[in-house]
Motif scaffolding. Structure first.
Motif, PDB file in Angstrom:
ATOM      1  N   TYR A 335      14.318   4.033   0.042  1.00 19.74           N
ATOM      2  CA  TYR A 335      14.515   5.393   0.533  1.00 19.74           C
ATOM      3  C   TYR A 335      15.861   5.918   0.035  1.00 19.74           C
ATOM      4  O   TYR A 335      16.877   5.205   0.097  1.00 19.74           O
ATOM      5  N   ALA A 336      15.869   7.156  -0.477  1.00 20.59           N
ATOM      6  CA  ALA A 336      17.100   7.804  -0.938  1.00 20.59           C
ATOM      7  C   ALA A 336      17.897   8.305   0.270  1.00 20.59           C
ATOM      8  O   ALA A 336      17.387   8.345   1.405  1.00 20.59           O
ATOM      9  N   PRO A 337      19.180   8.699   0.039  1.00 22.58           N
ATOM     10  CA  PRO A 337      19.979   9.207   1.169  1.00 22.58           C
ATOM     11  C   PRO A 337      19.332  10.382   1.893  1.00 22.58           C
ATOM     12  O   PRO A 337      19.598  10.591   3.085  1.00 22.58           O
ATOM     13  N   ASP A 338      18.510  11.170   1.201  1.00 19.18           N
ATOM     14  CA  ASP A 338      17.861  12.298   1.872  1.00 19.18           C
ATOM     15  C   ASP A 338      16.521  11.892   2.481  1.00 19.18           C
ATOM     16  O   ASP A 338      15.687  12.742   2.801  1.00 19.18           O
ATOM     17  N   ASN A 339      16.305  10.550   2.643  1.00 24.67           N
ATOM     18  CA  ASN A 339      15.090   9.961   3.221  1.00 24.67           C
ATOM     19  C   ASN A 339      13.863  10.090   2.336  1.00 24.67           C
ATOM     20  O   ASN A 339      12.732   9.805   2.779  1.00 24.67           O
TER      21      ASN A 339
END
Length: 787
Positions: A335-339
């Motif tokens: 998952y990326a920092p922006d979910n």
């Protein structure tokens, strides 16, 4: 060769020898047992004195089993050697079937062994196995050598294998060489004194191990560790028996009989199951194990999963992840920092797994979360801070002007991502933009580009601005732009000696906007041939140079270039000069004569002046009738003889390099004689090879002296030295007379000289009165310095 009687050793001697040689499986000496074993029956005692009878080789044909008569404990020994170039750990060994029966006491297997290879720190492994010939099951195994040094040296090993072979009447002993190297390193195993015998029980069982602990390492494995017993029972500890219970100790099963290490990992277990363990110790002198240790329990998990991630150093903004699982399939998600879910992968097999993902600026700052899960019940998670959590910083490493007028710009974007774009713009002193170039960053977020000369219409200061396009962050550097300087003018060349030419010039009318840092001087032996490699450089504030070490009498051609921060100017005008011809200068000549009749037979030419100038040479000529010269000195300094002839009358030249001042020349003769002594003082003579050529001749009948010499160098001097009976006189020389002395009826001596501009044949002759007489003549060539 060893005595066969060794097989029938006395029991007391056997017991003493056994206890002194016993070591543990790791090579550590054991504490001596308190009892004394008695040999009950012996099944094998092989010292290989009778060869390899009964032993069979097995393994690759690249190895062989031979009898080595040069080494052993003592020699001979069984030798397994070779190299099969196999990539995996391959086994090559020797085996023998042994019959055993009626065992009641300890069954001792002992052997001397050695392992070696050609390469440091790559010892060949060695192993002993006991095999059931009926089922090929391995009843007992122990790794004797497991790497570490080039040569293990001879070691000894003993083990009680009674429990392992209980109920067997026949066993196979195997001694194996393990080749785990794919290179030809010439692995070797040696074995000697292989014994198998039963002894009486001579010690009590050991004490119980302590501090047993158990911990799961996977869904199918539990790791055990314990402490050795404080009491070995009177004989060395040889191993441990590990027992396992799946019903909380109600029933027990033997897992393994280990070596004497105090750790073991039990495998092949069921998931989510609790297992209880206990460990007993075994010693050499008793077949019975110790009392069991404390019990320890552990429960295998449903699954074990680990995961990690890190940013790669090869490719900025790219991450690598990895992990391990003992169960499959595993679902892996990133998952990326922006979910945003940027990776969703199924891991289909257990073991190690790995992969990559890339950072995107659009995903924002924060953490990347890596999650691995099995069956929705077990999961592992790892968080990796984003590559862009720190803001970018633009650094300009170089803004460098090239000789063609273009400018090379390179640098990097700290916290940048590979493949991002930057714009490179040029601003003049008024702030106007003269050029803009857009380029991308490489895998290390570095950028580089070239900006053409048109962006820099005049010399002066320009500002290079680099903008990181995704974020607008900038970095700048000031470039002092310049042109090439104009050519120096007014170059002149003047010869100042036979080896030096002096140069002078004027500074260029334009320095191109950058100070002149140096001048490069170019030289050639032909007009226009100065080339591109400078023979010398001087500072930018110097407008003269003296070129030295040149050949005399030769023309040389020169140009000069001015150099600033951009590069070198066009060449100046060409100037040339011819070095002066080398000149030998005669500083003085003097002569004397006399008759010496008593020791030390010396004639002195007093107060001779050695002259001035560089590269001086003193030459002394001696002519005598009855004896030759013993020595010549100038102010006590010895001269060196260079030429002589004494067939009729003696004629000799002696010389001294760089004489100084005024002093007496003393000539010492070998015996009584009449003597003429003359001396020359020169300057400008080559000191490395002052007299390169000599000549000598003599008459076989009455006549006038003459001599020829072939000179080798330009501008040389030739000196001759005729010597004839004093009843005649000399005159009319063809070369320039320097002295002519007659001691009537004793000796006539003279010398003449000639200067030669080119190498070649030179003849000097004299006319003797009254038809002449027998004579000797010598000549020498003096080489000019720089010729």
């Amino acid at each position: 060769m060893r005595q066969d009687g060794r097989i029938q050793l006395l029991e007391f001697f056997v017991a003493t020898l056994l206890l002194s040689l016993l070591i543990t499986g790791t090579g550590t000496p054991l504490k001596a047992a308190s009892g004394s074993p008695t040999i009950v029956q012996e099944f094998l005692n092989d010292s290989f004195d009778n060869g390899l009878a009964g032993w069979t080789y097995f393994g690759d044909t690249g190895y062989q089993l031979t009898l080595d008569i040069t080494t052993g404990q003592p020699a001979p020994s069984a030798h397994i050697s070779g190299d099969a170039w196999l990539s995996e750990c391959s086994i090559h060994g020797m085996s023998k079937v042994v019959t055993i029966s009626n065992l009641t006491g300890p069954l001792i297997l002992s052997v001397n062994y050695r392992a070696a290879s050609d390469i440091s720190d790559v010892t060949t492994n060695a192993e002993v196995n006991v095999v059931d010939p009926a089922t090929n099951a391995v009843l007992f195994t122990h790794r004797l050598v497991n790497g570490g040094t080039t040569d293990s040296g001879w070691q000894s090993y003993s083990m009680n294998i009674a429990t392992s072979v209980n109920g067997k009447s026949r066993i196979v002993l195997e001694f194996n060489l393990y080749d785990c190297w794919s290179a030809d390193w010439h692995e070797n195993n040696w074995y000697d004194n292989v014994r198998l015998y039963e002894t009486t029980t001579y010690s009590a069982p050991p004490g119980a191990p302590t501090n047993l602990s158990a911990s799961p390492v996977s869904s199918t494995q539990i790791a055990l560790s314990w402490s050795a017993p404080s009491n070995n029972g009177g004989s060395p500890i040889i191993g441990y028996r590990v027992e396992r219970s799946a019903d909380n100790g109600a029933t027990w099963s033997i897992v393994t009989n280990t070596g004497n290490g105090t750790a073991y990992t039990d495998g092949g277990l069921a998931r989510t199951t609790t297992y209880t363990y206990r460990v007993s110790a075994l010693n050499l002198g008793n077949n019975n194990p110790s009392a069991p240790s404390n019990t320890a329990s552990a429960t295998t998990p449903y699954a074990t999963i680990s995961v990690w991630a890190s940013w790669m150093t090869c490719c900025y903004g790219d991450a690598q992840f990895g992990g391990q699982t003992d169960s499959a399939p595993v679902q892996l998600k990133v998952y990326a920092p922006d979910n945003e879910l940027i990776l969703n992968r199924t891991i289909t097999s257990s073991g190690y797994f790995g992969g990559n993902f890339a950072c995107q600026r659009s995903q924002g700052k924060g953490n990347y979360v890596i999650v691995a899960s099995y069956a929705g019940k077990v999961s592992a998670q790892f968080e990796l801070g984003s590559w862009i959590n720190n803001d970018p910083v633009v650094y300009i490493s170089q803004a460098l002007e090239n000789t063609d007028g273009s400018v090379w710009v390179n640098g990097r974007v700290a916290n940048g991502i590979a493949g991002e774009q930057v714009s490179v713009s040029v601003h003049n002193s008024t702030g106007s933009t003269t050029a803009t170039v857009v380029t991308g960053t490489n895998t290390h977020a570095q950028f580089q580009t070239s900006i053409g000369q048109t962006a820099f219409p005049t010399p002066g200061n320009y500002t290079i601005v680099v903008t990181h396009l995704p974020t607008g962050v900038t970095g700048s550097a000031v470039l002092a732009y310049a042109y090439l300087p104009s050519a120096p003018t007014g170059l002149t060349a003047t010869a100042v000696s036979s080896s030096q030419i002096s140069l002078s010039w004027n500074a260029p009318s334009s320095n191109g906007g950058s100070p002149i840092s140096r001048y490069d001087i170019y030289r050639s032996a032909t007009s226009g041939g100065e080339g591109i490699v400078a023979v010398a450089t001087v500072s930018g504030s110097t407008l003269t140079y003296t070129d030295g070490g040149l050949t005399s009498g030769q023309a040389f051609y020169y140009t000069v270039r001015a150099v600033n921060s951009v590069g070198a100017s066009p060449p100046s005008n060409e100037a040339s000069a011819t070095t002066l011809a080398p000149v030998i200068v005669l500083n003085g000549v003097a002569a004397t004569s006399g008759t010496v009749s008593v020791p030390p037979y010396q004639v002195t030419l007093p107060s001779f002046n050695a002259g001035t100038g560089d590269n001086r040479l003193l030459v002394v000529g001696v002519e005598a009738n009855n004896n030759n010269v013993a020595s010549v000195t100038f102010g006590g300094v010895a001269l060196t003889r260079v030429a002589s002839s004494f067939h009729n009358n003696d004629a000799e030249f002696w010389y001294l390099e760089n004489p100084v001042g005024t002093a007496d020349i003393v000539v010492t003769m070998v015996g009584p004689t009449s003597v003429v002594v003359g001396a020359y003082s020169f300057s400008g003579v080559d000191q490395a090879n002052p007299i390169p050529t000599t000549a000598a001749t003599s008459a076989t009948g009455a006549g006038s002296p003459a001599i020829s010499i072939a000179t080798q160098y330009r501008n040389s001097w030739v000196l001759d030295l005729p010597s004839i009976w004093g009843g005649v006189t000399l005159g009319s020389p063809s070369c320039t007379q320097q002295w002519d002395v007659n001691l009537p009826n004793r000796i006539s001596g003279a010398s003449s000289s000639k200067i030669t501009s080119t190498p070649g044949q030179v003849t000097c002759s004299w006319t003797a009165s009254g038809g002449g007489d027998l004579w000797d003549d010598i000549a020498i060539e003096l080489k000019a310095s720089g010729s």
